[in-house]
Write a protein that holds these residues in place. Structure first.
Motif, PDB file in Angstrom:
ATOM      1  N   ALA A  53       0.834  -1.215   0.000  1.00 17.30           N
ATOM      2  CA  ALA A  53       0.000   0.000   0.000  1.00 17.30           C
ATOM      3  C   ALA A  53       0.862   1.256   0.000  1.00 17.30           C
ATOM      4  N   SER A  57       0.970   4.173  -2.813  1.00 18.64           N
ATOM      5  CA  SER A  57       0.758   5.559  -2.402  1.00 18.64           C
ATOM      6  C   SER A  57       1.882   6.468  -2.890  1.00 18.64           C
ATOM      7  N   ILE A  64      -4.611   6.232  -5.422  1.00 20.74           N
ATOM      8  CA  ILE A  64      -5.134   6.308  -4.055  1.00 20.74           C
ATOM      9  C   ILE A  64      -6.381   7.209  -4.037  1.00 20.74           C
ATOM     10  N   TRP A  72      -6.396   3.234   2.870  1.00 15.43           N
ATOM     11  CA  TRP A  72      -4.945   3.277   2.658  1.00 15.43           C
ATOM     12  C   TRP A  72      -4.196   3.741   3.903  1.00 15.43           C
TER      13      TRP A  72
END
Length: 120
Positions: A53, A57, A64, A72
């Protein structure tokens, strides 16, 4: 981030989330709280979910923004807690996350993956 790399990270998140869930299949919370091996395996899986994640990002912030249904920030926060302050991580919270939140996350990631594959 290339589309292939993005899908690779989504796949890694989904696989690690499913593994964490599978590791606790058939267990009660009480069993989990007394099984150090499962605790360590599950927390490592959660670290892998969070790491993927974080890479998404950093590499594709627009992705995102397009998929705010996925938590997230919470995912990365759990990863950071486990990595940097493991002994503060509360096992009942980890249990609840794995048994309640991860099945929904796996489904969301599957939907995201199909959305991206279709190029929409």
């Amino acid at each position: 981030m290339s589309r292939e790399r993005l899908l690779e990270h989504v796949d890694r998140m989904q696989e690690a989330a499913q593994q964490a869930f599978d590791l606790t299949e058939g267990m009660s919370q009480e069993q989990f709280l007394h099984d150090i091996r499962t605790q360590l395996a599950v927390t490592m899986s959660l670290v892998l979910v969070g790491e993927a994640a974080a890479r998404i990002s950093a590499g594709d912030p627009g992705f995102i923004q397009d998929h705010q249904e996925i938590p997230w920030t919470r995912i990365k926060g759990m990863r950071n807690l486990i990595v940097h302050d493991y002994y503060r991580a509360e096992l009942p919270v980890i249990w609840q996350t794995v048994r309640t939140d991860l099945p929904a996350l796996v489904s969301q990631l599957e939907n995201v993956r199909h959305w991206r594959v279709q190029g929409e």
